[in-house]
Design a protein around this motif. Structure first.
Motif, PDB file in Angstrom:
ATOM      1  N   GLN A 195     -33.426 -74.116 -56.170  1.00 17.41           N
ATOM      2  CA  GLN A 195     -33.472 -74.952 -54.785  1.00 17.41           C
ATOM      3  C   GLN A 195     -33.414 -76.488 -55.112  1.00 17.41           C
ATOM      4  O   GLN A 195     -34.460 -76.976 -55.924  1.00 17.41           O
ATOM      5  N   MET A 196     -32.267 -77.357 -54.795  1.00 18.96           N
ATOM      6  CA  MET A 196     -32.195 -78.699 -54.950  1.00 18.96           C
ATOM      7  C   MET A 196     -31.957 -79.304 -53.748  1.00 18.96           C
ATOM      8  O   MET A 196     -31.238 -78.727 -52.860  1.00 18.96           O
ATOM      9  N   GLN A 197     -32.746 -80.663 -53.638  1.00 23.75           N
ATOM     10  CA  GLN A 197     -32.308 -81.424 -52.298  1.00 23.75           C
ATOM     11  C   GLN A 197     -30.812 -81.842 -52.374  1.00 23.75           C
ATOM     12  O   GLN A 197     -29.943 -82.317 -53.415  1.00 23.75           O
ATOM     13  N   LEU A 198     -30.130 -81.591 -51.194  1.00 27.30           N
ATOM     14  CA  LEU A 198     -28.503 -82.003 -51.179  1.00 27.30           C
ATOM     15  C   LEU A 198     -28.436 -82.020 -49.459  1.00 27.30           C
ATOM     16  O   LEU A 198     -28.622 -81.456 -48.919  1.00 27.30           O
ATOM     17  N   LEU A 219     -25.361 -84.888 -47.019  1.00 29.29           N
ATOM     18  CA  LEU A 219     -24.201 -85.699 -47.149  1.00 29.29           C
ATOM     19  C   LEU A 219     -24.827 -87.318 -47.558  1.00 29.29           C
ATOM     20  O   LEU A 219     -24.010 -87.826 -48.459  1.00 29.29           O
ATOM     21  N   VAL A 220     -25.997 -87.511 -47.417  1.00 28.10           N
ATOM     22  CA  VAL A 220     -26.373 -88.806 -48.089  1.00 28.10           C
ATOM     23  C   VAL A 220     -27.259 -88.883 -49.268  1.00 28.10           C
ATOM     24  O   VAL A 220     -28.052 -89.765 -49.506  1.00 28.10           O
ATOM     25  N   HIS A 221     -27.387 -87.686 -49.656  1.00 30.82           N
ATOM     26  CA  HIS A 221     -28.206 -87.511 -50.930  1.00 30.82           C
ATOM     27  C   HIS A 221     -27.370 -86.519 -51.615  1.00 30.82           C
ATOM     28  O   HIS A 221     -27.577 -85.447 -51.848  1.00 30.82           O
ATOM     29  N   THR A 222     -26.727 -87.115 -52.939  1.00 30.90           N
ATOM     30  CA  THR A 222     -25.437 -86.478 -53.556  1.00 30.90           C
ATOM     31  C   THR A 222     -25.499 -86.890 -54.896  1.00 30.90           C
ATOM     32  O   THR A 222     -24.402 -86.667 -55.600  1.00 30.90           O
ATOM     33  N   PRO A 223     -26.614 -86.934 -55.515  1.00 28.36           N
ATOM     34  CA  PRO A 223     -26.730 -87.320 -56.976  1.00 28.36           C
ATOM     35  C   PRO A 223     -25.947 -86.332 -57.878  1.00 28.36           C
ATOM     36  O   PRO A 223     -25.299 -86.666 -58.960  1.00 28.36           O
ATOM     37  N   MET A 224     -26.102 -85.082 -57.404  1.00 28.16           N
ATOM     38  CA  MET A 224     -25.505 -84.129 -58.548  1.00 28.16           C
ATOM     39  C   MET A 224     -24.106 -84.076 -58.324  1.00 28.16           C
ATOM     40  O   MET A 224     -23.456 -83.287 -59.276  1.00 28.16           O
ATOM     41  N   ILE A 225     -23.471 -84.577 -57.351  1.00 30.09           N
ATOM     42  CA  ILE A 225     -22.097 -84.795 -57.198  1.00 30.09           C
ATOM     43  C   ILE A 225     -21.489 -86.016 -57.678  1.00 30.09           C
ATOM     44  O   ILE A 225     -20.309 -86.206 -58.439  1.00 30.09           O
ATOM     45  N   GLN A 267     -31.609 -84.605 -44.206  1.00 24.54           N
ATOM     46  CA  GLN A 267     -32.562 -85.702 -44.490  1.00 24.54           C
ATOM     47  C   GLN A 267     -31.948 -86.807 -45.413  1.00 24.54           C
ATOM     48  O   GLN A 267     -31.071 -86.586 -46.193  1.00 24.54           O
ATOM     49  N   HIS A 268     -32.482 -88.156 -45.224  1.00 24.37           N
ATOM     50  CA  HIS A 268     -32.106 -89.113 -46.290  1.00 24.37           C
ATOM     51  C   HIS A 268     -33.470 -89.377 -46.951  1.00 24.37           C
ATOM     52  O   HIS A 268     -34.594 -89.090 -46.379  1.00 24.37           O
ATOM     53  N   GLY A 269     -33.380 -90.054 -48.247  1.00 23.09           N
ATOM     54  CA  GLY A 269     -34.494 -90.198 -48.816  1.00 23.09           C
ATOM     55  C   GLY A 269     -35.236 -88.997 -49.366  1.00 23.09           C
ATOM     56  O   GLY A 269     -34.556 -87.627 -49.421  1.00 23.09           O
ATOM     57  N   MET A 270     -36.523 -88.650 -49.352  1.00 17.47           N
ATOM     58  CA  MET A 270     -37.069 -87.120 -49.867  1.00 17.47           C
ATOM     59  C   MET A 270     -37.555 -86.905 -48.785  1.00 17.47           C
ATOM     60  O   MET A 270     -36.913 -85.580 -48.170  1.00 17.47           O
ATOM     61  N   ILE A 271     -38.569 -87.393 -47.870  1.00 13.09           N
ATOM     62  CA  ILE A 271     -38.797 -87.037 -46.379  1.00 13.09           C
ATOM     63  C   ILE A 271     -38.823 -88.069 -45.412  1.00 13.09           C
ATOM     64  O   ILE A 271     -40.003 -88.028 -44.652  1.00 13.09           O
ATOM     65  N   GLU A 272     -37.665 -88.849 -45.524  1.00 12.18           N
ATOM     66  CA  GLU A 272     -37.830 -89.960 -44.549  1.00 12.18           C
ATOM     67  C   GLU A 272     -37.201 -89.804 -43.356  1.00 12.18           C
ATOM     68  O   GLU A 272     -37.657 -90.855 -42.522  1.00 12.18           O
TER      69      GLU A 272
END
Length: 305
Positions: free
Chosen positions: A169-172, A174-180, A218-223
């Motif tokens: 389970q990973m954060q992903l 449209l505005v959090h895409t570092p794995m891409i 979400q954007h950021g972690m929990i922003e």
């Protein structure tokens, strides 16, 4: 709703799952409506964790559905463990105690999948393997996975396990895409070229591990959400344009963007609003074109090399 397999297991689930973190805030009646509505929409994997509502989310869930054998067979239940107040704990003792407590709260004899919630650098993989083996042999956990782990962390664990890991389970969003991002910027000197996760997307594809995308709005972690947020005008304009064209909501398009990736990523949606969840579930019927996928990616502020 379309179905996918979790990893290489025999668990066939709706390609969108429901995260139950906020269920502790609902009455039993409202929670029952959320769960029944989700299942009618084809959402049949319910994601929990021992820390959600300090355990209350699992309790409310079980009470809401009047847990019984018939209901249990109609759904898949996943929970997570390993986060404690101020530290992480992958000890055998804690894993076993956490699962026992979750089973009591959920009023069930087993969970379909158990994930380790956050990496514990003090993990002794042999100890985790012993805990997993005990849980598997007792029938209390069918399959295992992790959350927020990179490939080498998973490799270390897999060396000692008898069973495959089926989920990461990973954060992903449209505005959090570092794995891409890093995959587009190989051998470049910009910030997007930094590999922050040891190529976890490709690793999971190679090893048949399903990535579950948490916080897909979400954007950021929990922003907070980026949808409808004035700080993200370009991506919201594009989402709205495609939503109007396809007759769905902007949230459905944001989920369809995740589903379009050939890695068969499963979004974990945390909405406790039945109407919104119904609107989101329509993403399963939306097939974005390659061009539309890239237009959204660029509208989210990403430059292609």
């Amino acid at each position: 709703m379309k179905k996918i397999a979790l990893g290489n297991s025999d668990l066939q689930v709706g390609e969108i799952s429901l995260g139950c973190m906020r269920m502790s805030e609902l009455s039993t009646k409202d929670a029952a409506h959320v769960i029944e509505n989700a299942m009618e929409a084809g959402v049949d994997l319910f994601d929990h964790a021992d820390i959600y509502g300090k355990g209350k989310s699992e309790e409310v869930f079980a009470d809401a559905i009047g847990m019984n054998d018939d209901m249990r067979e109609r759904m898949k239940i996943q929970t997570k463990c390993g986060i404690r107040k101020g530290f992480f704990d992958f000890s055998k003792e804690h894993i076993l105690e956490s699962v026992e407590a979750s089973l009591r709260r959920l009023k069930t004899d087993y969970v379909d999948s158990l994930l380790l919630h956050r990496p514990d650098t003090l993990m002794e993989p042999e100890e985790v393997a012993e805990a997993f083996a005990t849980l598997k042999e007792s029938g209390k956990v069918r399959y295992f996975g992790v959350s927020n782990q990179n490939p080498m962390q998973m490799e270390l664990l897999r060396k000692y396990l008898n069973d495959d890991l089926i989920v990461n389970q990973m954060q992903l969003s449209l505005v959090h895409t570092p794995m891409i991002d890093s995959g587009f910027n190989v051998n470049m000197q910009n910030d997007s070229a930094v590999v922050r996760d040891s190529s976890v997307l490709e690793y999971c594809r190679l090893n048949d591990i399903t990535i579950q995308a948490w916080s897909p709005f979400q954007h950021g972690m929990i922003e907070g959400p980026f949808i409808g947020n004035d700080a993200f005008p370009k991506v919201n304009a594009k989402l709205q344009e495609l939503a109007e064209e396809k007759g769905v909501t902007d949230s459905a398009i944001a989920i369809a963007w995740i589903l379009r990736h050939p890695a068969n990523i499963q979004p974990v949606v945390g909405s406790m609003n039945p109407k919104r969840l119904n609107d989101i579930a329509k993403a399963s019927d939306i097939e974005l074109t390659r061009q539309e996928w890239y237009e959204l990616y660029r509208a989210a502020g990403n430059d292609l090399p």
